[in-house]
Design a protein around this motif. Structure first.
Motif, PDB file in Angstrom:
ATOM      1  N   TYR A  43     -12.403   5.551   6.941  1.00  0.00           N
ATOM      2  CA  TYR A  43     -10.835   6.016   6.749  1.00  0.00           C
ATOM      3  C   TYR A  43     -11.035   6.124   4.726  1.00  0.00           C
ATOM      4  O   TYR A  43     -11.220   6.424   3.701  1.00  0.00           O
ATOM      5  N   PHE A  44     -12.141   4.936   4.780  1.00  0.00           N
ATOM      6  CA  PHE A  44     -11.599   4.168   2.823  1.00  0.00           C
ATOM      7  C   PHE A  44     -13.027   5.235   2.145  1.00  0.00           C
ATOM      8  O   PHE A  44     -12.828   6.567   1.148  1.00  0.00           O
TER       9      PHE A  44
ATOM     10  N   LYS B 217       0.508  -1.055   0.008  1.00  0.00           N
ATOM     11  CA  LYS B 217      -0.630  -0.076  -0.062  1.00  0.00           C
ATOM     12  C   LYS B 217       0.457   1.269  -0.065  1.00  0.00           C
ATOM     13  O   LYS B 217       0.028   2.916  -0.146  1.00  0.00           O
TER      14      LYS B 217
ATOM     15  N   PHE C 111      -7.772  -0.766   3.422  1.00  0.00           N
ATOM     16  CA  PHE C 111      -8.558  -0.362   4.961  1.00  0.00           C
ATOM     17  C   PHE C 111      -8.214  -0.571   5.764  1.00  0.00           C
ATOM     18  O   PHE C 111      -9.919  -1.470   5.624  1.00  0.00           O
TER      19      PHE C 111
ATOM     20  N   TYR D  11     -10.300   9.133   2.193  1.00  0.00           N
ATOM     21  CA  TYR D  11      -9.502   8.795   0.761  1.00  0.00           C
ATOM     22  C   TYR D  11     -10.096   8.836   0.107  1.00  0.00           C
ATOM     23  O   TYR D  11      -9.238   9.439  -0.778  1.00  0.00           O
TER      24      TYR D  11
ATOM     25  N   ALA E 192     -13.478  -1.829   1.076  1.00  0.00           N
ATOM     26  CA  ALA E 192     -12.708  -1.795   2.240  1.00  0.00           C
ATOM     27  C   ALA E 192     -10.975  -1.582   2.240  1.00  0.00           C
ATOM     28  O   ALA E 192     -10.210  -1.704   2.448  1.00  0.00           O
TER      29      ALA E 192
END
Length: 301
Positions: free
Chosen positions: A280-281, A215, A275, A284, A270
């Motif tokens: 958070y995903f 990642k 993630f 993002y 996600a």
């Protein structure tokens, strides 16, 4: 009298190249073994699921990360599916064997570790070992037994094959790895190309359980066995974009595909993309596209 069949005799007795299809057995994983006779002169390795062990009898160059080594004597090669490499033969006289297998096949549910942690397959390790005549006989004998066993009707043949695979790994761990890799004089183009190949190799994410493991630029640098600064410099020089921008772009592309063409929920997508938290995903994705994942999915419907 020598009881082991010679490599030459084995080739004369068998026609064993049947195409690179690993045998999948429920609950066992994947395994198959092949002859290297009549292999291609230039062989990129791109099986992203399978580990590979090769007994190379023949001359050529192994290209590995930003390095290469000239193979002019029998050698054993241990290939990690996360690391791009290729074989360039110097002549047509290529013999030996190779086997393809998954982590699950080797460990068979007894998870004492993973192959990524093995000294032979570990990222940053040395994947090739030159072997002498006696070692070649020992290794060839193991491969011949594998090829004979896989064609048998024995009920427990996969247990036998797993035992042979463990034996092959332990025999190699007694040996000293090759240390004379050469570095390319101008490596930027090669490093950037390897990075892009490795990035593409992480996709598609075809099940929620198969999550994205690489990642960050550091993850990719470690898998390519180079310093992250060298990776960043090469990718920027060749592509005009940073390593992080390339990774982000590919993750967003995959996210759009999953949102539009699967029925996975946002949490599954996600997690599949690496993630830990769906929120958070979502943040993002919105930062990169200006839309929420739900908005993209609603627009498709």
């Amino acid at each position: 009298m020598e009881s082991r069949e010679t490599v030459k005799g084995f080739y004369e007795r068998n026609a064993l190249n049947k195409g690179l299809q690993c045998i999948k057995t429920p609950g066992v994983g994947h395994f198959n073994v092949f002859s290297r006779e009549n292999c291609s002169s230039i062989t990129p390795y791109s099986r992203r699921d399978y580990y590979k062990i090769s007994l190379i009898i023949g001359k050529g160059k192994l290209h590995y990360a930003d390095k290469w080594v000239h193979v002019d004597k029998p050698a054993l090669l241990f290939s990690n599916p996360a690391i791009p490499y290729s074989w360039e033969a110097d002549d047509n006289d290529q013999k030996g064997f190779f086997c393809l297998f998954t982590d699950h096949f080797l460990y068979d549910g007894n998870r004492l570790g993973t192959l990524q942690e093995s000294p032979l397959f570990r990222v940053g390790g040395t994947p090739i070992f030159f072997i002498d005549e006696e070692q070649q006989k020992t290794v060839a004998d193991i491969f011949i037994k594998m090829m004979t066993e896989i064609q048998s009707d024995y009920l427990h043949k996969y247990d036998m094959l797993r035992a042979y695979l463990h034996l092959l790994i332990h025999e190699t761990m007694k040996m000293r790895p090759v240390e004379n890799f050469e570095h390319y004089q101008n490596a930027s183009q090669r490093v950037a190309s390897l990075f892009m190949e490795l990035l593409e190799r992480q996709f598609p994410i075809d099940s929620p359980e198969r999550f994205l493991r690489l990642k960050s630029p550091v993850d990719y640098a470690e898998n390519l066995s180079i310093h992250v600064n060298s990776l960043n410099r090469s990718v920027k020089e060749i592509t005009g974009r940073t390593t992080s921008q390339q990774i982000t772009s590919r993750i967003i592309q995959e996210a759009n595909e999953l949102l539009k063409h699967t029925d996975w929920n946002i949490s599954e997508i996600a997690y599949g993309l690496g993630f830990e938290e769906p929120a958070y995903f979502t943040n993002y994705f919105k930062k990169q596209t200006g839309m929420t994942p739900n908005a993209v999915r609603t627009a498709v419907v």
